[in-house]
Design a protein around this motif. Structure first.
Motif, mmCIF file in Angstrom:
data_model
loop_
_atom_site.group_PDB
_atom_site.id
_atom_site.type_symbol
_atom_site.label_atom_id
_atom_site.label_comp_id
_atom_site.label_asym_id
_atom_site.label_seq_id
_atom_site.Cartn_x
_atom_site.Cartn_y
_atom_site.Cartn_z
ATOM 1 N N ASP A 1 8.198 -4.705 -1.907
ATOM 2 C CA ASP A 1 6.823 -5.108 -2.220
ATOM 3 C C ASP A 1 6.723 -6.627 -2.373
ATOM 4 O O ASP A 1 5.776 -7.254 -1.872
ATOM 5 N N TYR A 2 7.707 -7.209 -3.073
ATOM 6 C CA TYR A 2 7.711 -8.661 -3.286
ATOM 7 C C TYR A 2 7.825 -9.409 -1.964
ATOM 8 O O TYR A 2 7.073 -10.362 -1.694
ATOM 9 N N ASN B 1 3.258 -16.971 -5.078
ATOM 10 C CA ASN B 1 2.718 -16.715 -3.735
ATOM 11 C C ASN B 1 1.896 -17.912 -3.269
ATOM 12 O O ASN B 1 0.679 -17.865 -3.114
ATOM 13 N N ASP C 1 7.082 -8.336 1.028
ATOM 14 C CA ASP C 1 5.851 -8.140 1.804
ATOM 15 C C ASP C 1 4.782 -9.144 1.381
ATOM 16 O O ASP C 1 4.095 -9.749 2.221
ATOM 17 N N ARG C 2 4.626 -9.300 0.074
ATOM 18 C CA ARG C 2 3.613 -10.243 -0.429
ATOM 19 C C ARG C 2 3.926 -11.673 -0.012
ATOM 20 O O ARG C 2 3.017 -12.486 0.200
ATOM 21 N N GLN C 3 5.216 -11.983 0.122
ATOM 22 C CA GLN C 3 5.627 -13.332 0.496
ATOM 23 C C GLN C 3 5.735 -13.514 2.011
ATOM 24 O O GLN C 3 6.075 -14.600 2.476
ATOM 25 N N ARG D 1 6.476 -19.224 -0.731
ATOM 26 C CA ARG D 1 6.825 -18.395 0.429
ATOM 27 C C ARG D 1 7.973 -19.024 1.216
ATOM 28 O O ARG D 1 8.859 -18.322 1.724
#
Length: 395
Positions: free
Chosen positions: A180-181, A150, A183-185, A155
């Motif tokens: 989830d992955y 991240n 979203d975090r990126q 990204r």
């Protein structure tokens, strides 16, 4: 056939892994349902059996993309861009490969007609074809592989692979994890849908009637998987050892091969189990052993879906598996859910003993959602007008 569709399935290589087997099954199911399936392999050899599955095409997109101007782009990538920006090799390779792929698909369509769906499967194919996209194209996701950190660069790399793409997930567990992955990126996809892998139930049952050689005369448990770290057969052997020490009178049959085999055989000797654990290696037809086993045991740390569990249930064989990320809990439902083990040696040993002492009765309804007819119906729905909604987490 009134609603006959033409579908292009794309793989980087054709081997014996789960992705390849699932693709073979889907191609056969499409053909059986009256649709026209085309399989495009981007690298390597293809067996004669695969040539009989559907319309097969081979196109080494990486090699072909290096022709002409592509050769200079390839050299710039190798000597300058990739060394300068670590992990970015697929960005430059994928851009030139996608151009060559687009031309090749156009040539196929000129010969066979327009494709209604294009399914790209596997991380290698994702990376080589990240810049190819249109409304008919979906990426089939088995797991989050090739995760990037991240960071700004991470990204960017994640966006390159996934931004604006249409994703098909083989389980809700995978869909949640991928969501989830991303979203975090900070990545947003155009559509995110669930499509279970089809399992050829009747074909499996037919193959299971063949004789098992070597035959195992005593009661036994069976494990069918590649012998690789993610399948965690070390946990399997330790759990089996604990269960034997608590009175288990079953042998253990292990079907599969891989990088961990030698270590696992040595571990079997160390645990004093050599007379009770049978390593049968890779088998083209494991189903006779699966049919006659008291239970199939899976010790994986992750399973995108766990097709081998569906196969065992189709043969009336109960399953013991670890409660881990992925799709296992979507396969082992109803009464089967009580044989989901905590992912530890002791947890798995407890459920092995429970399966032997208080077996689960298999319900035919457990596998209906994985039947080819059901999966093909869902797949065909993707050829209809796309929804306007963006990605939302599964409930």
């Amino acid at each position: 056939m009134k609603d006959k569709k033409r579908v292009l399935l794309v793989l980087r290589r054709m081997g014996m892994g789960g992705i390849e087997q699932a693709t073979r099954t889907l191609a056969k199911a499409l053909q059986s349902a009256g649709h026209e399936a085309h399989l495009l392999v981007l690298k390597g050899e293809v067996s004669s059996a695969d040539r009989e599955t559907c319309r097969l095409h081979q196109y080494d997109v990486d090699r072909e993309s290096r022709q002409g101007l592509g050769r200079f782009i390839h050299l710039a990538d190798k000597t300058l861009l990739s060394p300068l920006i670590k992990q970015s090799g697929f960005v430059w390779r994928g851009r030139r490969c996608s151009i060559a792929f687009k031309d090749y698909v156009a040539a196929l369509e000129a010969q066979h007609g327009r494709f209604d769906l294009i399914l790209i499967r596997g991380q290698g194919a994702f990376e080589n074809l990240w810049a190819f996209d249109d409304e008919r194209t979906w990426r089939v996701v088995e797991a989050v592989t090739g995760r990037f950190p991240n960071t700004a660069k991470g990204r960017w790399l994640t966006r390159t692979l996934y931004q604006g793409k249409q994703l098909l997930h083989v389980s809700r567990g995978v869909q949640q994890e991928v969501g989830d992955y991303l979203d975090r990126q900070g990545v947003e996809v155009t559509r995110s849908e669930l499509l279970y892998n089809a399992v050829p139930i009747e074909d499996i049952r037919r193959k299971a009637t063949e004789s098992a050689e070597p035959a195992i005369s005593c009661p036994y448990l069976v494990h069918v998987a590649r012998l690789v770290p993610v399948k965690n057969q070390q946990r399997l052997l330790k759990a089996y050892h604990q269960a034997v020490n608590q009175g288990l009178d079953h042998d253990l049959v292990i079907i599969g091969d891989g990088s961990e085999r030698r270590h696992l055989e040595e571990m079997t000797l160390e645990l004093g189990l050599a007379a009770r654990v049978h390593f049968l290696g890779q088998r083209d037809n494991p189903y006779p052993w699966m049919r006659d086993a008291t239970a199939l045991v899976l010790s994986s740390d992750f399973e995108g879906l766990g097709i081998v569990l569906v196969e065992a249930l189709a043969l009336g064989t109960q399953c013991v598996a670890c409660k881990v990320p992925g799709g296992i809990s979507e396969v082992l439902t109803g009464t089967q859910a009580r044989l989901l083990a905590e992912p530890s040696d002791t947890g798995l040993a407890e459920k092995i003993l429970e399966a032997v002492q208080d077996p689960v009765v298999i319900d035919e309804n457990m596998i209906k959602v994985f039947e080819p007819r059901s999966v093909i119906a869902q797949l065909m729905a993707l050829t209809e007008a796309p929804s306007e909604r963006l990605y939302a987490h599964p409930a």
